[in-house]
Design an enzyme around this catalytic site. Structure first.
Site, PDB file in Angstrom:
ATOM      1  CE  LYS A 117      -6.509  -0.785   4.617  1.00  0.00           C
ATOM      2  NZ  LYS A 117      -7.770  -0.949   3.868  1.00  0.00           N
ATOM      3  CE1 TYR A 136      -6.423  -7.560  -6.661  1.00  0.00           C
ATOM      4  CE2 TYR A 136      -6.516  -8.704  -4.562  1.00  0.00           C
ATOM      5  CZ  TYR A 136      -6.332  -7.552  -5.282  1.00  0.00           C
ATOM      6  OH  TYR A 136      -6.074  -6.377  -4.639  1.00  0.00           O
ATOM      7  CG  HIS A 152      -5.073   0.702  -3.553  1.00  0.00           C
ATOM      8  ND1 HIS A 152      -4.269   0.437  -2.457  1.00  0.00           N
ATOM      9  CD2 HIS A 152      -6.094  -0.198  -3.501  1.00  0.00           C
ATOM     10  CE1 HIS A 152      -4.787  -0.567  -1.764  1.00  0.00           C
ATOM     11  NE2 HIS A 152      -5.883  -0.973  -2.378  1.00  0.00           N
ATOM     12  NE  ARG A 171      -2.891  -3.658  -1.221  1.00  0.00           N
ATOM     13  CZ  ARG A 171      -2.479  -4.525  -0.315  1.00  0.00           C
ATOM     14  NH1 ARG A 171      -1.192  -4.802  -0.204  1.00  0.00           N
ATOM     15  NH2 ARG A 171      -3.329  -5.136   0.478  1.00  0.00           N
ATOM     16  NE  ARG A 192      -3.556  -2.221   2.827  1.00  0.00           N
ATOM     17  CZ  ARG A 192      -3.281  -3.373   3.426  1.00  0.00           C
ATOM     18  NH1 ARG A 192      -2.079  -3.567   3.958  1.00  0.00           N
ATOM     19  NH2 ARG A 192      -4.186  -4.328   3.516  1.00  0.00           N
ATOM     20  CG  HIS A 199      -6.107  -9.158   1.368  1.00  0.00           C
ATOM     21  ND1 HIS A 199      -6.309  -9.588   0.065  1.00  0.00           N
ATOM     22  CD2 HIS A 199      -5.956  -7.804   1.285  1.00  0.00           C
ATOM     23  CE1 HIS A 199      -6.276  -8.542  -0.751  1.00  0.00           C
ATOM     24  NE2 HIS A 199      -6.060  -7.466  -0.035  1.00  0.00           N
TER      25      HIS A 199
END
Length: 306
Positions: free
Chosen positions: A184, A287, A252, A255, A161, A278
């Site tokens: 995150k 994806y 982004h 990524r 990110r 994730h």
């Protein structure tokens, strides 16, 4: 929070603290949770016409939940946002019901509205490479060009990110073969660093006029301070316009492109999940949908009976 009883306010605060301590939620997530649950509690207080304590929360019915959701939609809240709000409310209620010992079936059985998940919008492989090449042409200052290329290469080559790339410090250079990235919610992951990314960062460091300091940001602004993400967003926007790429071609998206191209090359979905950081595999599975959608586009274009 004036509409909410002190008991409800205290329960909400304790739940948020547990989310931070036990689940490692980020400050942004906690802020969103606080707003979502506060709005819900305030609605129920007004709906029932009285500011009662926790006992009132135990008596919420299916009809009450329908009234709340109807009010949200009437206020212009979209299906995706309402589903997020409901998820926060359910999480709070699950915790509260366990702590207080009551059944929360009416809340927990409420179905979220259906919505179509937006698929990631990656760049094609040649467009991703062209983006990096074109980013280099946006500044007449060699070290600024090298800096921008290094950042964008980290986004595409390592799946970082933009906040993660800009959080690197002088202590991280020269880049090793793997980086420990904190993403995150404080979730850590190990990311392999491709040679192209190491070389791009090395070139930037050779040209950068600001001395490398272990505790200082690796990527510097023109005046030597921390590089603002808006600078990278701006340079990518300029390159995007020159290449004739859509507005979805953002930092982004680099990524997204990393993940999609890795999957197309036969990458394992679980491994890609780890590389991206994730928390849920379902996020990474988006994806797969992108890859399938592209396959169907090719099929429709080229199949003789299509």
């Amino acid at each position: 929070m004036s509409l909410i009883s002190p008991a409800c306010r205290d329960a909400l605060q304790h739940w948020l603290e547990s989310q931070k301590a036990l689940a490692g939620r980020s400050e942004n997530t906690l802020t969103a949770y606080r707003g979502d649950v506060t709005d819900f509690l305030a609605f129920m207080t007004a709906h029932h016409g009285t500011r009662e304590g926790l006992a009132a929360l135990e008596r919420i019915t299916v009809s009450d939940m329908r009234a709340w959701m109807a009010q949200q939609r009437a206020d212009g809240i979209g299906a995706r946002s309402l589903a997020r709000k409901l998820s926060a409310v359910k999480s709070f209620y699950r915790w509260l019901a366990e702590r207080e010992g009551f059944e929360a079936t009416a809340v927990l059985s409420t179905r979220a509205p259906k919505f179509t998940r937006k698929l990631p919008r990656p760049l094609a492989e040649d467009a991703a490479r062209a983006m990096i090449d074109t980013v280099e042409l946006q500044s007449t200052n060699d070290w600024v060009s090298a800096r921008d290329v290094a950042v964008v290469t980290l986004l595409y080559g390592c799946g970082l990110r933009i906040s993660e790339a800009l959080s690197l410090t002088g202590a991280d250079a020269p880049l090793p073969h793997t980086l420990r990235i904190t993403g995150k919610g404080g979730k850590e992951r190990i990311v392999p660093v491709i040679p192209a990314a190491r070389e791009a960062v090395d070139r930037y460091l050779r040209l950068c006029p600001h001395p490398r300091q272990p505790a200082a940001p690796l990527f510097r602004g023109v005046r030597g301070g921390a590089l603002n993400p808006r600078a990278i967003q701006g340079v990518v926007a300029k390159a995007r316009m020159q290449l004739g790429l859509p507005a979805s071609a953002t930092p982004h998206a680099m990524r997204h492109s990393f993940a999609t191209h890795l999957l197309a090359a036969g990458g394992d979905l679980r491994a890609i999940q780890e590389l991206l950081g994730h928390a849920s595999l379902s996020t990474t599975q988006a994806y797969t949908a992108v890859d399938t959608a592209r396959l169907m586009e090719v099929y429709q274009r080229t199949h003789p009976k299509a």
